[in-house]
Design an enzyme around this catalytic site. Structure first.
Site, PDB file in Angstrom:
ATOM      1  N   ASN A   9     -56.432  22.668 -64.751  1.00  0.00           N
ATOM      2  CA  ASN A   9     -56.871  23.867 -65.236  1.00  0.00           C
ATOM      3  C   ASN A   9     -56.154  24.366 -66.449  1.00  0.00           C
ATOM      4  O   ASN A   9     -54.816  24.725 -66.247  1.00  0.00           O
ATOM      5  CB  ASN A   9     -57.171  25.048 -64.325  1.00  0.00           C
ATOM      6  CG  ASN A   9     -57.516  26.315 -65.124  1.00  0.00           C
ATOM      7  OD1 ASN A   9     -57.869  26.586 -65.945  1.00  0.00           O
ATOM      8  ND2 ASN A   9     -57.069  27.429 -64.207  1.00  0.00           N
ATOM      9  N   TRP A  10     -56.489  24.176 -67.606  1.00  0.00           N
ATOM     10  CA  TRP A  10     -55.480  24.142 -69.087  1.00  0.00           C
ATOM     11  C   TRP A  10     -55.495  25.769 -69.381  1.00  0.00           C
ATOM     12  O   TRP A  10     -54.837  26.001 -70.179  1.00  0.00           O
ATOM     13  CB  TRP A  10     -56.340  23.422 -70.122  1.00  0.00           C
ATOM     14  CG  TRP A  10     -56.129  22.016 -69.906  1.00  0.00           C
ATOM     15  CD1 TRP A  10     -55.386  21.421 -68.782  1.00  0.00           C
ATOM     16  CD2 TRP A  10     -56.313  21.043 -70.874  1.00  0.00           C
ATOM     17  NE1 TRP A  10     -55.231  20.022 -69.025  1.00  0.00           N
ATOM     18  CE2 TRP A  10     -55.854  19.626 -70.190  1.00  0.00           C
ATOM     19  CE3 TRP A  10     -57.023  20.862 -72.016  1.00  0.00           C
ATOM     20  CZ2 TRP A  10     -55.994  18.494 -70.930  1.00  0.00           C
ATOM     21  CZ3 TRP A  10     -57.171  19.620 -72.637  1.00  0.00           C
ATOM     22  CH2 TRP A  10     -56.829  18.402 -72.019  1.00  0.00           C
ATOM     23  N   LYS A  11     -56.192  26.831 -68.742  1.00  0.00           N
ATOM     24  CA  LYS A  11     -56.242  28.141 -69.180  1.00  0.00           C
ATOM     25  C   LYS A  11     -56.440  28.107 -70.774  1.00  0.00           C
ATOM     26  O   LYS A  11     -57.197  27.311 -71.257  1.00  0.00           O
ATOM     27  CB  LYS A  11     -55.098  28.721 -68.488  1.00  0.00           C
ATOM     28  CG  LYS A  11     -54.806  28.233 -67.032  1.00  0.00           C
ATOM     29  CD  LYS A  11     -53.837  29.064 -66.422  1.00  0.00           C
ATOM     30  CE  LYS A  11     -53.957  28.495 -64.914  1.00  0.00           C
ATOM     31  NZ  LYS A  11     -52.725  29.356 -64.173  1.00  0.00           N
ATOM     32  N   GLY A 234     -52.453  23.698 -62.783  1.00  0.00           N
ATOM     33  CA  GLY A 234     -52.345  24.458 -64.085  1.00  0.00           C
ATOM     34  C   GLY A 234     -51.481  23.996 -65.200  1.00  0.00           C
ATOM     35  O   GLY A 234     -51.559  22.915 -65.527  1.00  0.00           O
ATOM     36  N   GLY A 235     -50.203  24.669 -64.834  1.00  0.00           N
ATOM     37  CA  GLY A 235     -49.021  24.541 -65.778  1.00  0.00           C
ATOM     38  C   GLY A 235     -48.742  22.834 -66.080  1.00  0.00           C
ATOM     39  O   GLY A 235     -48.565  22.274 -67.095  1.00  0.00           O
TER      40      GLY A 235
HETATM   41  P1  PGA Z   1     -50.218  26.504 -61.592  1.00  0.00           P
HETATM   42  O1  PGA Z   1     -51.650  26.906 -61.791  1.00  0.00           O
HETATM   43  O2  PGA Z   1     -50.428  25.104 -61.439  1.00  0.00           O
HETATM   44  O3  PGA Z   1     -49.699  26.520 -63.252  1.00  0.00           O
HETATM   45  O4  PGA Z   1     -49.811  27.262 -60.631  1.00  0.00           O
HETATM   46  C1  PGA Z   1     -52.769  26.625 -61.007  1.00  0.00           C
HETATM   47  C2  PGA Z   1     -54.041  27.375 -61.176  1.00  0.00           C
HETATM   48  O5  PGA Z   1     -54.255  28.367 -61.732  1.00  0.00           O
HETATM   49  O6  PGA Z   1     -55.121  26.671 -61.185  1.00  0.00           O
END
Ligand code: PGA
Length: 254
Positions: A9-11, A234-235
């Site tokens: 999930n690249w946001k 995410g990150g």
């Molecule tokens: P994170 O995010 O791996 O940066 O904690 C996970 C997500 O929001 O899907």
């Protein structure tokens, strides 16, 4: 057997050029891995670039959100049909950032999931408790309530085809992941909920992911849990080497 599914999930990171470069660089590092299904979820404007860069690869593309109406005067929104047209195969719905920052409701999550299913896009339904809810002992009630609401009106076959991501809000972007045992406990309960609502077949087929500070160093622990079929990252999915190491967790673990 449920096929493992690892999604990034690249946001709000990576425009089209960076997206295309990332997919092109990732593929040679994961192409030998036939076991894991790989998904990247870039921002809307980069979806087409991701699909194009991933055309001759096994990297699937997912959207981060969708609106449930087919078309109309909904400024700023994108329909499921449009996502299908650009080649999306997955769509995140109900991510905690959408719920917390943009007013996403359980009813909205359900409508979005249904809209995606109508065009054969697989929803990745996100659920998870806040730190306050966890400390109040409300984790099971919150997560199960979010999932039950999301599944309203779906057939057992549709539910069996879903991906559900359990993402404790306090673990997202904090570096503080849930333990694999805690994640298994919540996800085990969620799978039992699917069985009780939709029957054993759906319960057996629905794929569950854990999400929240997943890294190359902790992925194997999560994947070793019986009810965890993948991760939503995410990150660490923004860096090719890290995301490749997560996807290749079996190889890395020897
Ligand atoms: P994170 O995010 O791996 O940066 O904690 C996970 C997500 O929001 O899907």
């Amino acid at each position: 057997m449920r096929r493992p599914i690892i999604a990034g999930n690249w946001k709000m990171y990576k425009g089209p050029a960076e997206t295309a470069a990332f997919v092109a660089e990732l593929w040679p590092q994961v192409r030998e891995n036939k076991e894991v299904e790989i998904v990247v979820c870039p921002p809307f404007v980069s979806l087409e670039a991701a699909v194009r860069a991933g055309r001759d690869t096994a990297i699937a593309v997912g959207a981060q959100d969708v609106y449930w109406e087919k078309q109309g005067a909904f400024t700023g929104e994108v329909s499921a049909g449009m996502l299908a047209e650009v080649g999306c195969r997955y769509g995140l719905v109900g991510h905690s950032e959408r719920r917390q920052l943009f007013g996403e409701t359980d009813a909205g999550v359900n409508r979005k999931a249904r809209a995606l299913l109508e065009v054969n896009i697989t929803p990745i339904i996100c659920v998870g408790e806040t730190l306050e809810q966890r400390e109040q002992g409300a984790t099971a009630r919150v997560c199960q309530g979010q999932l039950e609401a999301a599944l309203q009106g779906l057939s057992p076959e549709q539910v069996g085809g879903l991906v559900v991501a359990y993402e404790p809000v306090w673990a997202i972007g904090t570096g503080r992941n849930a333990t694999s045992a805690d994640a298994q406990a919540v996800i085990g309960d969620l799978r039992r909920l699917v069985v009780s609502l939709c029957g054993p077949e759906a319960g057996k087929n629905t794929r569950f992911q854990y999400g929240g500070s997943v890294k190359p160093g902790n992925i194997a622990d999560f994947m070793a849990q019986p009810d965890i079929d993948g991760v939503l990252v995410g990150g660490a999915s923004l860096v090719v080497a890290d995301f490749a190491a997560i996807i290749n967790y079996r190889v890395a673990a020897g």
